[in-house]
Design a protein around this motif. Structure first.
Motif, PDB file in Angstrom:
ATOM      1  N   LEU A   4     -28.173 -34.510   2.010  1.00 32.45           N
ATOM      2  CA  LEU A   4     -27.025 -34.450   2.903  1.00 32.45           C
ATOM      3  C   LEU A   4     -25.758 -34.328   2.068  1.00 32.45           C
ATOM      4  N   VAL A   5     -24.924 -33.370   2.407  1.00 35.10           N
ATOM      5  CA  VAL A   5     -23.686 -33.141   1.657  1.00 35.10           C
ATOM      6  C   VAL A   5     -22.514 -33.132   2.638  1.00 35.10           C
ATOM      7  N   GLU A   6     -21.649 -34.141   2.480  1.00 32.53           N
ATOM      8  CA  GLU A   6     -20.472 -34.244   3.341  1.00 32.53           C
ATOM      9  C   GLU A   6     -19.304 -33.460   2.766  1.00 32.53           C
ATOM     10  N   SER A   7     -18.423 -33.047   3.654  1.00 30.74           N
ATOM     11  CA  SER A   7     -17.180 -32.408   3.249  1.00 30.74           C
ATOM     12  C   SER A   7     -16.123 -32.649   4.319  1.00 30.74           C
ATOM     13  N   GLY A   8     -14.863 -32.454   3.931  1.00 30.24           N
ATOM     14  CA  GLY A   8     -13.796 -32.529   4.918  1.00 30.24           C
ATOM     15  C   GLY A   8     -12.920 -33.755   4.849  1.00 30.24           C
ATOM     16  N   GLY A   9     -13.213 -34.685   3.952  1.00 22.19           N
ATOM     17  CA  GLY A   9     -12.370 -35.860   3.846  1.00 22.19           C
ATOM     18  C   GLY A   9     -11.022 -35.515   3.249  1.00 22.19           C
ATOM     19  N   GLY A  10     -10.130 -36.501   3.242  1.00 29.18           N
ATOM     20  CA  GLY A  10      -8.817 -36.274   2.665  1.00 29.18           C
ATOM     21  C   GLY A  10      -7.814 -37.300   3.112  1.00 29.18           C
ATOM     22  N   LEU A  11      -6.553 -36.973   2.894  1.00 27.77           N
ATOM     23  CA  LEU A  11      -5.439 -37.854   3.246  1.00 27.77           C
ATOM     24  C   LEU A  11      -4.786 -37.342   4.519  1.00 27.77           C
ATOM     25  N   VAL A  12      -4.541 -38.245   5.445  1.00 29.84           N
ATOM     26  CA  VAL A  12      -3.928 -37.865   6.718  1.00 29.84           C
ATOM     27  C   VAL A  12      -2.974 -38.972   7.146  1.00 29.84           C
ATOM     28  N   GLN A  13      -1.934 -38.599   7.846  1.00 30.59           N
ATOM     29  CA  GLN A  13      -0.972 -39.580   8.338  1.00 30.59           C
ATOM     30  C   GLN A  13      -1.506 -40.268   9.589  1.00 30.59           C
ATOM     31  N   PRO A  14      -1.037 -41.484   9.848  1.00 30.58           N
ATOM     32  CA  PRO A  14      -1.425 -42.153  11.102  1.00 30.58           C
ATOM     33  C   PRO A  14      -1.113 -41.288  12.314  1.00 30.58           C
ATOM     34  N   GLY A  15      -2.082 -41.248  13.230  1.00 33.52           N
ATOM     35  CA  GLY A  15      -1.941 -40.411  14.402  1.00 33.52           C
ATOM     36  C   GLY A  15      -2.488 -39.013  14.223  1.00 33.52           C
ATOM     37  N   GLY A  16      -2.854 -38.678  12.998  1.00 35.46           N
ATOM     38  CA  GLY A  16      -3.353 -37.338  12.705  1.00 35.46           C
ATOM     39  C   GLY A  16      -4.830 -37.181  12.991  1.00 35.46           C
ATOM     40  N   SER A  17      -5.337 -35.999  12.660  1.00 32.42           N
ATOM     41  CA  SER A  17      -6.733 -35.645  12.910  1.00 32.42           C
ATOM     42  C   SER A  17      -7.388 -35.125  11.649  1.00 32.42           C
ATOM     43  N   LEU A  18      -8.700 -35.259  11.613  1.00 27.64           N
ATOM     44  CA  LEU A  18      -9.486 -34.781  10.485  1.00 27.64           C
ATOM     45  C   LEU A  18     -10.894 -34.498  10.985  1.00 27.64           C
ATOM     46  N   SER A  19     -11.537 -33.503  10.393  1.00 24.93           N
ATOM     47  CA  SER A  19     -12.910 -33.191  10.761  1.00 24.93           C
ATOM     48  C   SER A  19     -13.803 -33.261   9.539  1.00 24.93           C
ATOM     49  N   LEU A  20     -14.936 -33.905   9.688  1.00 24.50           N
ATOM     50  CA  LEU A  20     -15.939 -34.011   8.634  1.00 24.50           C
ATOM     51  C   LEU A  20     -17.154 -33.163   9.002  1.00 24.50           C
ATOM     52  N   SER A  21     -17.797 -32.642   7.972  1.00 34.04           N
ATOM     53  CA  SER A  21     -19.034 -31.887   8.147  1.00 34.04           C
ATOM     54  C   SER A  21     -20.094 -32.445   7.224  1.00 34.04           C
ATOM     55  N   CYS A  22     -21.334 -32.293   7.623  1.00 32.91           N
ATOM     56  CA  CYS A  22     -22.460 -32.746   6.814  1.00 32.91           C
ATOM     57  C   CYS A  22     -23.559 -31.704   6.912  1.00 32.91           C
ATOM     58  N   ALA A  23     -23.840 -31.061   5.797  1.00 35.03           N
ATOM     59  CA  ALA A  23     -24.886 -30.055   5.741  1.00 35.03           C
ATOM     60  C   ALA A  23     -26.179 -30.699   5.268  1.00 35.03           C
ATOM     61  N   ALA A  24     -27.246 -30.419   5.995  1.00 36.51           N
ATOM     62  CA  ALA A  24     -28.547 -31.010   5.688  1.00 36.51           C
ATOM     63  C   ALA A  24     -29.519 -29.953   5.192  1.00 36.51           C
ATOM     64  N   SER A  25     -30.363 -30.370   4.271  1.00 36.39           N
ATOM     65  CA  SER A  25     -31.375 -29.454   3.747  1.00 36.39           C
ATOM     66  C   SER A  25     -32.624 -29.493   4.628  1.00 36.39           C
ATOM     67  N   GLY A  26     -33.493 -28.501   4.417  1.00 33.33           N
ATOM     68  CA  GLY A  26     -34.780 -28.508   5.068  1.00 33.33           C
ATOM     69  C   GLY A  26     -34.813 -27.798   6.400  1.00 33.33           C
ATOM     70  N   SER A  27     -36.018 -27.744   6.959  1.00 33.90           N
ATOM     71  CA  SER A  27     -36.241 -26.990   8.189  1.00 33.90           C
ATOM     72  C   SER A  27     -36.492 -27.862   9.410  1.00 33.90           C
ATOM     73  N   MET A  28     -36.395 -29.171   9.218  1.00 33.71           N
ATOM     74  CA  MET A  28     -36.724 -30.100  10.304  1.00 33.71           C
ATOM     75  C   MET A  28     -35.490 -30.752  10.927  1.00 33.71           C
ATOM     76  N   PHE A  29     -34.323 -30.247  10.588  1.00 30.83           N
ATOM     77  CA  PHE A  29     -33.077 -30.898  10.998  1.00 30.83           C
ATOM     78  C   PHE A  29     -33.019 -31.132  12.498  1.00 30.83           C
ATOM     79  N   SER A  30     -33.484 -30.190  13.272  1.00 32.80           N
ATOM     80  CA  SER A  30     -33.317 -30.259  14.726  1.00 32.80           C
ATOM     81  C   SER A  30     -34.034 -31.447  15.353  1.00 32.80           C
ATOM     82  N   ILE A  31     -35.014 -32.018  14.688  1.00 36.25           N
ATOM     83  CA  ILE A  31     -35.747 -33.142  15.270  1.00 36.25           C
ATOM     84  C   ILE A  31     -35.249 -34.500  14.770  1.00 36.25           C
ATOM     85  N   TYR A  32     -34.244 -34.467  13.896  1.00 34.64           N
ATOM     86  CA  TYR A  32     -33.743 -35.729  13.333  1.00 34.64           C
ATOM     87  C   TYR A  32     -32.610 -36.306  14.168  1.00 34.64           C
ATOM     88  N   ASP A  33     -32.626 -37.615  14.335  1.00 38.99           N
ATOM     89  CA  ASP A  33     -31.430 -38.324  14.770  1.00 38.99           C
ATOM     90  C   ASP A  33     -30.514 -38.447  13.563  1.00 38.99           C
TER      91      ASP A  33
END
Length: 112
Positions: A4-33
């Motif tokens: 699992l590889v996360e991306s998208g973190g950073g510095l943001v001011q209070p009240g702001g927005s941010l989006s994180l992503s997580c890319a997963a390896s393998g072919s079974m992702f769809s069945i994972y919680d």
């Protein structure tokens, strides 16, 4: 084992927005919680949000109404959209296939 590889973190001011992503390896992702967790300095790791293989979601009370977890099974990616961020949201955010696999974490800092 799922990598699992996360991306998208950073510095943001209070009240702001941010989006994180997580890319997963393998072919079974769809069945994972999947989930997002966070750990603030001096505190234990805590649940932020989870999403089941069928798309059902669950949120910590502290983020309900502000954060949204979603997934794209074609891209093998889980997302965390964060809005109205406050100082208490500062933490390292981890993507997980709980409890087995964890990403390296991405820092989110909310500061003015």
């Amino acid at each position: 084992q799922v990598q699992l590889v996360e991306s998208g973190g950073g510095l943001v001011q209070p009240g702001g927005s941010l989006s994180l992503s997580c890319a997963a390896s393998g072919s079974m992702f769809s069945i994972y919680d999947m989930g997002w967790y966070r750990q603030a300095p001096g505190k234990q790791r805590e649940l932020v949000a989870t999403i089941t293989s069928s798309g059902s979601t669950n949120y910590a009370d502290s983020v309900k109404g502000r954060f949204t977890i979603s997934r794209d099974n074609v891209k093998n990616t889980v997302y965390l959209q964060m809005h109205r961020l406050n100082l208490d949201d500062t933490a390292v955010y981890y993507c997980s296939r709980p409890p087995f696999d964890w990403g390296q974490g991405t820092q989110v800092t909310v500061s003015s």
